[in-house]
Each structure stands twice: as structure tokens, then as C-alpha cells.
Design a protein around this motif. Structure first.
Motif, PDB file in Angstrom:
ATOM      1  N   LEU A 144      76.612  57.193  46.230  1.00 46.41           N
ATOM      2  CA  LEU A 144      75.691  58.327  46.659  1.00 46.41           C
ATOM      3  C   LEU A 144      74.333  57.946  45.974  1.00 46.41           C
ATOM      4  O   LEU A 144      73.219  58.277  46.747  1.00 46.41           O
ATOM      5  CB  LEU A 144      76.191  59.517  46.122  1.00 46.41           C
ATOM      6  N   LEU A 145      74.387  57.556  44.807  1.00 48.68           N
ATOM      7  CA  LEU A 145      73.115  57.412  44.076  1.00 48.68           C
ATOM      8  C   LEU A 145      72.254  56.157  44.850  1.00 48.68           C
ATOM      9  O   LEU A 145      71.065  56.375  45.022  1.00 48.68           O
ATOM     10  CB  LEU A 145      73.456  56.769  42.770  1.00 48.68           C
ATOM     11  N   THR A 146      73.127  55.312  45.015  1.00 53.08           N
ATOM     12  CA  THR A 146      72.329  54.059  46.044  1.00 53.08           C
ATOM     13  C   THR A 146      71.772  54.497  47.318  1.00 53.08           C
ATOM     14  O   THR A 146      70.786  54.207  47.517  1.00 53.08           O
ATOM     15  CB  THR A 146      73.463  52.769  46.092  1.00 53.08           C
ATOM     16  N   ALA A 147      72.728  55.167  48.087  1.00 55.83           N
ATOM     17  CA  ALA A 147      72.020  55.814  49.391  1.00 55.83           C
ATOM     18  C   ALA A 147      71.025  56.687  49.110  1.00 55.83           C
ATOM     19  O   ALA A 147      70.009  56.679  49.969  1.00 55.83           O
ATOM     20  CB  ALA A 147      73.297  56.597  49.870  1.00 55.83           C
ATOM     21  N   ASN A 153      72.279  65.111  41.148  1.00 56.38           N
ATOM     22  CA  ASN A 153      74.011  65.093  41.360  1.00 56.38           C
ATOM     23  C   ASN A 153      74.478  63.760  41.383  1.00 56.38           C
ATOM     24  O   ASN A 153      75.733  63.682  40.923  1.00 56.38           O
ATOM     25  CB  ASN A 153      74.213  65.889  43.001  1.00 56.38           C
ATOM     26  N   ALA A 154      73.892  62.880  42.038  1.00 57.98           N
ATOM     27  CA  ALA A 154      74.320  61.340  42.227  1.00 57.98           C
ATOM     28  C   ALA A 154      74.625  60.831  40.878  1.00 57.98           C
ATOM     29  O   ALA A 154      75.284  59.581  40.664  1.00 57.98           O
ATOM     30  CB  ALA A 154      73.804  60.756  43.179  1.00 57.98           C
ATOM     31  N   ASN A 168      72.294  50.414  35.066  1.00 59.26           N
ATOM     32  CA  ASN A 168      73.427  51.403  35.034  1.00 59.26           C
ATOM     33  C   ASN A 168      72.903  52.846  35.888  1.00 59.26           C
ATOM     34  O   ASN A 168      73.765  52.927  36.721  1.00 59.26           O
ATOM     35  CB  ASN A 168      74.127  51.658  33.819  1.00 59.26           C
ATOM     36  N   LEU A 169      71.854  53.188  35.333  1.00 54.34           N
ATOM     37  CA  LEU A 169      71.271  54.520  35.987  1.00 54.34           C
ATOM     38  C   LEU A 169      72.548  55.444  36.304  1.00 54.34           C
ATOM     39  O   LEU A 169      72.491  56.364  37.309  1.00 54.34           O
ATOM     40  CB  LEU A 169      70.738  54.341  37.518  1.00 54.34           C
ATOM     41  N   GLY A 206      62.795  69.490  34.324  1.00 50.71           N
ATOM     42  CA  GLY A 206      62.043  68.964  35.639  1.00 50.71           C
ATOM     43  C   GLY A 206      62.459  67.373  36.190  1.00 50.71           C
ATOM     44  O   GLY A 206      61.988  66.967  37.223  1.00 50.71           O
ATOM     45  N   ALA A 207      63.242  66.760  35.514  1.00 54.24           N
ATOM     46  CA  ALA A 207      63.797  65.418  35.621  1.00 54.24           C
ATOM     47  C   ALA A 207      64.533  65.402  36.971  1.00 54.24           C
ATOM     48  O   ALA A 207      65.476  66.267  37.009  1.00 54.24           O
ATOM     49  CB  ALA A 207      64.352  64.755  34.576  1.00 54.24           C
ATOM     50  N   LEU A 208      64.230  64.453  37.827  1.00 55.23           N
ATOM     51  CA  LEU A 208      65.208  64.326  39.022  1.00 55.23           C
ATOM     52  C   LEU A 208      66.480  63.706  38.671  1.00 55.23           C
ATOM     53  O   LEU A 208      67.548  63.811  39.089  1.00 55.23           O
ATOM     54  CB  LEU A 208      64.375  63.389  40.170  1.00 55.23           C
TER      55      LEU A 208
END
Length: 293
Positions: A197-200, A212-213, A11-12, A241-243
Motif C-alpha cells: 500500500l505504501l509503494t502504491a 495508514n500505509a 525501510n520507511l 502534521g507529518a504525513l
């Protein structure tokens, strides 16, 4: 023969049932010819006798092996499990993939990964976990005409997974029942846009875009209410600090991604705040299922 399959996080955030990646924590099974059937189990689930008696791996392996071979043979199965059970890290997908791959390998029949993936689809009808389990790396996938269509991307070694495994499970079936029957157009568009956006961002390796994505309006808040402290885990991870920080599958694990240099500090902060949870740093797995004979 040894077959190993990595853990997966699906899912992410917004990529409900379609996005997933592989983490370098694996379940493996060694299979040896034997005069009689036997099973040994070490690691996760070793204290659960039911896993030996009602073993999903053996059931799937036998289904395929009996269709592929006319021989009547017995085997000793030695399981070494690292993937926590019922924690949203793809333990079921690992079992399915390894069982099918083992049946083909034991008969010396070459099985392409694409075919293995589609055979696994019969047991796991969402491609978000089985695709990274087979292919490794980051994957975006969908099911079309009973086949998995996917695009795979390797994850650089400079990135690390920071994983928080709570001390109790969230049932996948019960977790799905908490989700709304209908969604608003606004929430639907929100997730389509963020998943895209996350995939890109993964494909372009624009890691700063992930925070953000990775927002979601479809499943996380409903599932995480079953274990409210997960909201604090996620908030702490992003602050330290997690992305990105998302519920892994249906939970209860929280998955975060961080630069290698930041991952140890993130791990330390999470361990300090959540001492009753298991917290660790892991690499990403870009290979997927492995077979050694």
C-alpha cells in the motif's frame, strides 16, 4: 573531479530492506592528482582520526582503480561530509557508491547507473539504501540472481523531509540482533500489505494514504526500544502534521514527510519538545550520485 551522493532513508516503516528514498543532504569528495597520497576531512567525522587512517572510501576506490588502470598515480582526497555517521541515513552507502563512481570517472570510463548499483551490491547486500543513493527519489527494490531489480519514482518538490537526529547512535549490527528470529503469519501479512500500500501511495502520489500505509510490525518497535524516546518523537511528528513518520534505516534517526507548508511548523514543534536532538527540514533528492569533472 567532484563526486557527491545524497543521504538516504530506508525501510520507511513496513518496507524492510526494500524501500528507500534520497534526501538532499550529501557527502562529497574532490579528487585531485598529487605527488603523494593525502586525505582531508571536513564536516561529519572530522574529529575522528580513525576515519582518515582506516578510510573505507580509499579502500574501495583502490580496489577498483587498480583493476581499471595500469598507472601508478597518487591523489589528494578532500571529503566534505554532511551525512551523520551511524544514524540510519545511509552514510556507508554514500561511501560505497562514491568510491566506485570515482574510480571509473578518474579513468574516464563511462559507468551506467544500473551497473554502478550492482557493483555496490557486493559491499551492501540490501538494496534499500544503495538504490536511492544511486538513483535518487523513492525506490522499491529487491535482489534477484545477484542483481538489483528496482522501480524509481521522483518525489514532488511540494513535499519535504523533516529529520530528527538523536545525540547518540544505534549500531546496525546490534539493532539487527534485537529482531525476532521468526515472525507470525499475521505480522508477515501485515507488513506485506502495508508495504504494498505504501509503494502504491508513492506511485499514485496519494500522500494522505501514507500515515495508514507506513505502519510496521517487523522491526521498528524492537529497534526503537533501544532508545525509547523515539516513540515520543514519532507520536509528536504524526500529531503535528507529518504525513508519515518512520525509523530511518536501523536508526537512530526518525524520518518524517510533510507538505512544504506544514514542514516548518513540524520542525518547530519537534525542536521545542526535543531540544537535545538535531531537527531540520530538507528537500528530497531526485538525482542520486553526481559526478562533475
Amino acid at each position: 573531479m567532484k563526486v557527491s551522493v545524497p543521504a538516504t532513508s530506508a525501510n520507511l516503516g513496513p518496507g524492510f530492506d526494500c524501500l528507500g528514498l534520497a534526501i538532499s543532504m550529501k557527502n562529497q569528495v574532490i579528487i585531485r592528482p598529487s605527488k603523494f597520497h593525502s586525505v582531508s576531512l571536513k564536516g561529519e567525522g572530522a574529529n575522528n582520526p580513525a576515519l582518515k587512517d582506516n578510510n573505507m572510501f580509499i579502500s574501495i576506490f583502490n580496489d577498483f582503480y587498480h583493476n581499471l588502470s595500469y598507472k601508478k598515480r597518487h591523489f589528494r582526497f578532500e571529503f566534505q561530509n554532511e551525512i551523520p555517521l551511524s544514524r540510519g541515513l545511509g552514510s556507508s552507502s554514500a561511501v560505497i557508491v562514491s568510491a566506485i563512481a570515482s574510480a571509473y570517472a578518474i579513468e574516464g570510463i563511462k559507468l551506467e547507473k544500473d551497473k554502478l548499483l550492482n557493483l555496490a551490491l557486493a559491499y551492501e547486500n540490501h538494496p534499500d539504501n544503495i538504490t536511492p543513493a544511486v538513483m535518487g527519489g523513492f525506490n522499491v527494490a529487491c535482489v534477484q540472481e545477484n542483481e538489483v531489480r528496482y522501480i524509481h519514482k521522483e518525489i514532488p518538490k511540494s513535499l519535504k523531509a523533516v529529520v530528527v537526529v538523536p545525540n547518540r547512535a544505534i549500531s546496525t549490527q546490534l539493532s539487527r540482533k534485537t529482531l525476532p528470529f521468526k515472525y507470525s503469519k499475521e505480522d508477515t501479512v501485515f507488513n506485506i500489505s502495508h508495504s504494498s500500500l505504501l509503494t502504491a501511495a508513492f506511485m499514485a502520489e496519494d500522500w494522505e494514504m501514507l500515515k495508514n500505509a507506513s505502519h510496521d510490525q517487523v522491526h521498528q518497535k524492537y529497534r526503537m526500544k533501544q532508545m525509547p524516546e523515539l516513540f515520543d518523537v514519532q507520536k509528536t511528528a504524526l500529531k503535528e502534521g507529518a504525513l508519515m513518520s518512520t525509523l530511518s534505516g536501523s536508526g537512530s534517526t526518525l524520518f518524517s514527510m510533510a507538505y512544504g507548508d506544514d514542514s516548518k511548523n513540524l520542525e518547530k514543534a519537534l525542536k521545542l519538545r526535543f531540544p537535545h536532538f538535531k531537527v531540520f527540514v530538507a528537500d528530497f533528492d531526485n538525482v542520486g550520485v553526481r559526478i562533475e569533472i
